[in-house]
Design a protein around this motif. Structure first.
Motif, PDB file in Angstrom:
ATOM      1  N   LEU A 156      -6.136   6.808  -8.990  1.00 53.19           N
ATOM      2  CA  LEU A 156      -5.902   5.395  -9.268  1.00 53.19           C
ATOM      3  C   LEU A 156      -6.005   5.216 -10.777  1.00 53.19           C
ATOM      4  CD1 LEU A 156      -5.449   2.508  -8.202  1.00 53.19           C
ATOM      5  CD2 LEU A 156      -7.938   2.269  -8.037  1.00 53.19           C
ATOM      6  N   ASP A 157      -4.853   5.031 -11.419  1.00 55.30           N
ATOM      7  CA  ASP A 157      -4.821   4.984 -12.882  1.00 55.30           C
ATOM      8  C   ASP A 157      -5.166   3.608 -13.436  1.00 55.30           C
ATOM      9  OD1 ASP A 157      -4.048   7.691 -13.270  1.00 55.30           O
ATOM     10  OD2 ASP A 157      -2.023   7.165 -12.647  1.00 55.30           O
ATOM     11  N   SER A 158      -4.854   2.554 -12.681  1.00 53.33           N
ATOM     12  CA  SER A 158      -5.141   1.203 -13.173  1.00 53.33           C
ATOM     13  C   SER A 158      -5.104   0.217 -12.014  1.00 53.33           C
ATOM     14  CB  SER A 158      -4.117   0.781 -14.244  1.00 53.33           C
ATOM     15  OG  SER A 158      -2.809   0.768 -13.701  1.00 53.33           O
ATOM     16  N   GLY A 159      -5.748  -0.937 -12.218  1.00 52.71           N
ATOM     17  CA  GLY A 159      -5.648  -2.030 -11.253  1.00 52.71           C
ATOM     18  C   GLY A 159      -6.635  -1.970 -10.121  1.00 52.71           C
ATOM     19  N   GLU A 160      -6.144  -2.278  -8.926  1.00 49.98           N
ATOM     20  CA  GLU A 160      -7.008  -2.433  -7.754  1.00 49.98           C
ATOM     21  C   GLU A 160      -6.299  -1.929  -6.509  1.00 49.98           C
ATOM     22  OE1 GLU A 160      -9.752  -5.962  -5.688  1.00 49.98           O
ATOM     23  OE2 GLU A 160      -8.110  -6.504  -7.043  1.00 49.98           O
ATOM     24  N   ALA A 161      -7.056  -1.285  -5.628  1.00 49.10           N
ATOM     25  CA  ALA A 161      -6.469  -0.749  -4.396  1.00 49.10           C
ATOM     26  C   ALA A 161      -7.482  -0.795  -3.265  1.00 49.10           C
ATOM     27  CB  ALA A 161      -5.994   0.686  -4.607  1.00 49.10           C
ATOM     28  N   PHE A 162      -6.959  -1.010  -2.053  1.00 49.87           N
ATOM     29  CA  PHE A 162      -7.779  -0.964  -0.844  1.00 49.87           C
ATOM     30  C   PHE A 162      -7.311   0.227  -0.021  1.00 49.87           C
ATOM     31  CE2 PHE A 162      -8.785  -1.958   3.576  1.00 49.87           C
ATOM     32  CZ  PHE A 162     -10.128  -2.309   3.478  1.00 49.87           C
TER      33      PHE A 162
END
Length: 325
Positions: A156-162
């Motif tokens: 995950l390089d950037s931001g947001e994840a679920f």
């Protein structure tokens, strides 16, 4: 790329007239397929065209066709995948404008694909093992489309994840993000890299994960369901506490939630949701906080509701909202 284009590419390759990029692509196909380029007759060419076309489909889409969504509505692209397949070129780079995200096959790093969302977009990505990743706006992730090797790894390089991860004790799932390594066997959790706080936040909805940093500042720490791990990149300090975890993954259902949010946090959230920058020209009230919950709101609905909590004025000019007292 259709069959006729493939035929022309093969003819250019065999006559030595293709570009370096085209040659790299065909060389790679011959290497992986076991075919020999020499002494190909017309029947061989037709068969190879068909096999290469299948190869392109598998390498580009594999078995994980992503579903791209905007903030306000969901859109499946299975229905348009066939049409866009004709636009595939060497390098497998796709650009979908406005309410879709960009998908890029990164040839510089073998077997890794990059999936990106722009501001105001959300995406649901089905992985080869049937695990699911939701990406929030302004996020980028890399992964192996086939999950070769002993581990299932994503970056995950950037931001947001679920993440909703299928259980496979023999093949652990590992997320690399912000210098941290999160390992799971089967669970669901949310990772958010909050630039306005210089902070990494991991919230576990179900199951259990272990997290540690590459530099040793964070030792191996277990995080159970209902807990939240936070890490400050600047100071290196970290903590684990209980949290209402569903609030932190509500964004994937288009719920806009603020909890004691500062203006900087609101500005960051507005950019991720609507792709609009926030210019704060506050002479007083810059330390105000806001708590609110919205269901798939428009930008104006959010701003007008927040004005009732702490008064302010706003003006929207193109892709910028200006906040004043």
């Amino acid at each position: 790329m259709d069959s006729e284009q493939l035929k022309k590419l093969l003819e250019k390759y065999l006559s030595g007239k293709c570009s370096a990029e085209e040659k790299l692509f065909v060389d790679e196909w011959f290497s992986t397929s076991g075919e020999k380029a020499a002494h190909l007759d017309e029947a061989d060419l037709k068969r190879i065209e068909k096999e290469m076309f299948t190869h392109i489909r598998g390498r580009t889409f594999g078995n994980n066709i992503p579903v791209i969504t905007s903030v306000k509505r969901f859109r499946s692209w299975q229905s348009i995948a066939a049409a866009f397949l004709l636009l595939i070129g060497i390098g497998y780079i796709f650009f979908f404008r406005k309410e879709t995200a960009s998908v890029e096959q990164v040839d510089a790093i073998p077997q890794l694909s990059t999936f990106q969302t722009k501001a105001g977009q959300k995406a649901k990505l089905l992985l080869p093992d049937s695990s699911v990743i939701w990406l929030n706006g302004n996020s980028s992730i890399r992964y192996d489309q086939a999950f070769r090797g002993a581990r299932r790894e994503v970056l995950l390089d950037s931001g947001e994840a679920f993440f909703e991860i299928r259980t496979d004790p023999a093949k652990p799932f590992i997320v690399y993000a912000d210098g941290l390594r999160t390992q799971v066997l089967g669970t669901s959790f949310n990772i958010q890299m909050r630039n306005h706080r210089n902070q990494y936040m991991l919230t576990v909805n179900t199951g259990k994960v272990n997290v540690r940093s590459k530099d040793g500042r964070v030792p191996l720490i277990p995080v159970d369901a209902g807990q939240q791990f936070t890490y400050n990149r600047e100071g290196g300090n970290h903590s684990v506490k209980h949290a209402r975890t569903t609030d932190f993954s509500a964004w994937k259902s288009n719920e806009f939630i603020l909890k004691n949010a500062s203006w900087k946090e609101i500005a960051d959230k507005l950019w991720g949701w609507y792709g609009i920058s926030c210019k704060l020209l506050l002479t007083t009230g810059d330390r105000e906080t806001f708590t609110a919950k919205f269901d798939n709101p428009s930008l104006e609905e959010v701003l007008n509701a927040l004005r009732k909590i702490n008064h302010f004025n706003y003006k929207i000019i193109k892709k910028e909202v200006i906040i004043t007292n």
